[in-house]
Design an enzyme around this catalytic site. Structure first.
Site, PDB file in Angstrom:
ATOM      1  N   HIS A   1     -59.431 -45.395  96.633  1.00  0.00           N
ATOM      2  CA  HIS A   1     -60.780 -45.909  96.144  1.00  0.00           C
ATOM      3  C   HIS A   1     -61.795 -45.368  97.077  1.00  0.00           C
ATOM      4  O   HIS A   1     -63.106 -45.540  96.673  1.00  0.00           O
ATOM      5  CB  HIS A   1     -60.649 -47.507  96.587  1.00  0.00           C
ATOM      6  CG  HIS A   1     -60.632 -47.724  98.338  1.00  0.00           C
ATOM      7  ND1 HIS A   1     -59.593 -47.312  99.126  1.00  0.00           N
ATOM      8  CD2 HIS A   1     -61.873 -48.245  98.983  1.00  0.00           C
ATOM      9  CE1 HIS A   1     -60.143 -47.773 100.185  1.00  0.00           C
ATOM     10  NE2 HIS A   1     -61.274 -48.273 100.347  1.00  0.00           N
TER      11      HIS A   1
ATOM     12  N   HIS B   1     -67.585 -44.330  97.777  1.00  0.00           N
ATOM     13  CA  HIS B   1     -66.462 -45.737  97.930  1.00  0.00           C
ATOM     14  C   HIS B   1     -66.682 -46.442  96.500  1.00  0.00           C
ATOM     15  O   HIS B   1     -67.728 -47.050  96.061  1.00  0.00           O
ATOM     16  CB  HIS B   1     -66.999 -46.607  99.109  1.00  0.00           C
ATOM     17  CG  HIS B   1     -66.061 -47.674  99.197  1.00  0.00           C
ATOM     18  ND1 HIS B   1     -65.957 -48.793  98.463  1.00  0.00           N
ATOM     19  CD2 HIS B   1     -65.161 -47.928 100.492  1.00  0.00           C
ATOM     20  CE1 HIS B   1     -65.040 -49.610  98.850  1.00  0.00           C
ATOM     21  NE2 HIS B   1     -64.561 -49.091 100.218  1.00  0.00           N
TER      22      HIS B   1
END
Length: 618
Positions: free
Chosen positions: A525, A540
């Protein structure tokens, strides 16, 4: 409370000691030190001291801008200098001898002499001028009887300051020339004595003495003291020490007085009339332009110290017309414009120390003392310097158009407003209100010009900084979102770093710059990079997407791998992730801001495509 003893010790250290000092004087804000050997002075170190607002050399004269407390520094400096002068073995005269053999710039010598002669007398003139203004107000608006004792005493204070001006200047000029100041004052007293001043049909040894009025004049006594200095040094060489104490002053005064009364005094008086006539001619033919020029160039005159050379012009005008409509009105515009420019910098500046300096010097500037503003602020801010010149020039033009007059020799500024009230008892006539308007025009014009130029400079600097900066490009396409709007306090409060976020419309994350992969995650992620310029970035994908444990996400690179801008780093299934209830807002932040990599500029676009400019960092 400032430690001026420490300041004097600091100055002593970086001028190579008091042995390198020939003499010292001061003006309203500057300590003026005549240096024997300028090459031994560390002017950069002097400028670095917090209490020294500026330092410049004019010939062999070192000028240190201290501010209104300069008399305190001068007193301490003089005491320490006297200790050195009392011991001839400590004096360094090698450079003085060389200076006597070399040619000097005569213009600098003249300006230095005029400055050194007039500046010490200014406190007397300021006090007398302001007393005149106060007395004028008291009579016109306070009903003070002109035959009262109070009026008589205050009027005497005013008259004495100007009537006995030749005495004050005689002493000051003599001291500047290195001879006994009492003898210079003696000559001035002789000139203004009732038996000589303005008396007709005088003669000396059969030679006619021209009728000349000497009270309030400046040039006659200065010429007389210059001649006295020549006689003093000549007589000193030929008189035996045993009789020098009483023979020398006798011969000096007996030779100087008749030459001054017969030749030099009348010449000086006529020269003063010519100066006044010349200024009147300039004013009549150039009119308001001449006052505007004075308002514009005064900052340059103060920087070079040549503003002091204007005092004879002012006194010539005062002696003939009882007012000045050229120099002082122009300086009223200039001084208040200079102070306003410093105050504009106070508003614009972010640094606390620089703001404090701009505020204090700006206030003293609009009051009429401009050296702190010029050497502490204007010399470091081109926008303020140009703004002050523009505001002073415009206000000076106005002062010239309305024929503004100042009736006392006081440094023009807000504090000197009463000196624009006529002394004939007419009260607050148009001249007074024109002085107020001149100040307002100068302040508003200078403040506005400085602010506009300063903001333009800031924008220009930002563009230059952006061009020289590290540009970070969008790693994915989508809508640009401020970091503060991200629904995760870790990012919105910039705990991890600064940057922007993107709400993606594609399923691919690309490298925003050439970089090395420094971090990957098992959950796919997020990814960390270090650009070739050392900027560390974190991308992110989504909010709380770590909880997906890598589902619908795939990392395409490995740690330690060097990638080019545009290289695919991550892939994800945006539709599946959103159906799972997660937001895909993707922060792109700089994480090593402690190393000086600050985000200072960012895109103005609402949406970006992968590879578009996103923000800049240094």
């Amino acid at each position: 409370m400032q430690n001026y003893d420490e300041l004097v010790r600091y100055i002593e250290k970086y001028i190579d000691g008091f042995a390198n000092v020939k003499s010292v004087t001061h003006c309203a804000t500057r300590l003026r030190i005549q240096i024997n050997n300028p090459s031994k002075v560390n002017i950069d170190k002097l400028k670095a001291h917090q209490l020294i607002l500026g330092a410049v050399f004019r010939g062999n004269e070192l000028q240190l801008v201290i501010g209104p407390d300069v008399p305190k520094v001068y007193a301490i400096f003089s005491q320490e200098l006297d200790k050195t002068e009392s011991d001839p073995s400590k004096r360094d005269t090698s450079e003085e001898i060389k200076a006597k053999k070399s040619l000097k710039d005569y213009g600098e010598i003249i300006v230095d002499f005029i400055s050194g002669t007039f500046v010490p007398v200014l406190p007397i003139l300021v006090a007398a001028g302001l007393v005149s203004a106060v007395l004028n107000i008291a009579v016109t608006f306070g009903g003070l009887p002109t035959k009262s004792g109070t009026y008589t005493i205050l009027n005497a204070v005013n008259n004495a300051g100007f009537y006995f001006l030749p005495i004050f200047l005689g002493g000051s000029a003599a001291r500047k020339l290195g001879i006994d100041s009492m003898m210079g004052m003696f000559l001035g007293a002789i000139l203004v004595s009732k038996s000589i001043d303005g008396i007709a049909n005088l003669s000396f040894l059969g030679m006619s003495v021209p009728q000349t009025t000497y009270n309030t004049t400046t040039i006659p006594v200065i010429l007389g003291v210059l001649f006295m200095a020549l006689i003093d040094k000549g007589v000193d060489k030929h008189i035996p020490k045993e009789v020098k104490f009483f023979v020398k002053p006798l011969l000096v005064i007996l030779i100087t007085v008749p030459i001054t009364l017969i030749f030099l005094g009348p010449i000086g008086s006529e020269l003063g009339n010519w100066i006044a006539a010349g200024l009147s001619f300039m004013y009549e033919h150039l009119g308001w332009i001449s006052v505007g020029i004075m308002g514009a160039v005064t900052p340059l005159l103060v920087m070079t110290g040549t503003n002091q050379a204007l005092f004879p012009l002012v006194f010539a005008m005062m002696a003939k017309f009882n007012y000045d409509s050229f120099v002082l009105p122009g300086m009223l515009a200039a001084n208040t414009a200079i102070g306003a420019a410093a105050l504009a910098i106070f508003i614009q500046e972010k640094d606390a120390n620089k703001k404090a300096l701009a505020l204090s010097s700006g206030i003293t500037g609009v009051m009429g003392i401009t050296e702190p503003s010029i050497f502490g602020v204007l010399i470091n801010y081109r926008s303020a310097f140009l703004g002050a010149m523009a505001g002073g020039g415009i206000a000076g033009v106005f002062a010239g158009l309305v024929q503004l007059k100042q009736y006392a020799v006081v440094s023009p500024g807000i504090a000197a407003i009463p000196t624009f009230i006529p002394t004939d008892g007419s009260g607050l006539n148009s001249n007074f209100w024109f002085s107020i308007l001149t100040i307002l025009i100068a302040v508003i014009g200078s403040f506005t010009f400085t602010t506009v130029l300063a903001r333009r400079k800031v924008r220009k600097d930002k563009v230059a900084k952006a061009n020289a900066s590290m540009k970070i490009f969008a790693p994915l396409s989508g809508k640009v979102i401020p970091l503060q709007s991200v629904k995760d306090e870790m990012f919105s409060q910039k705990m991890m770093g600064d940057g922007l976020a993107v709400e993606p419309i594609t399923d691919t994350v690309c490298a925003p710059s050439d970089a090395v992969i420094i971090m990957t995650t098992k959950t796919n992620h997020a990814i960390g990079l270090r650009t070739d310029n050392g900027v560390e970035l974190l991308i992110h994908v989504g909010i709380d997407t770590v909880q997906l444990n890598g589902q619908n996400m795939q990392t395409m690179v490995k740690e330690g791998e060097h990638v080019k801008k545009g290289t695919v780093l991550l892939k994800f299934d945006s539709e599946a992730i959103r159906k799972a209830g997660y937001e895909l807002t993707t922060p792109v932040i700089v994480t090593n801001m402690n190393d000086g990599h600050n985000v200072f500029s960012q895109t103005v676009q609402d949406e970006v495509s992968c590879g578009d400019y996103l923000y800049s960092t240094n």
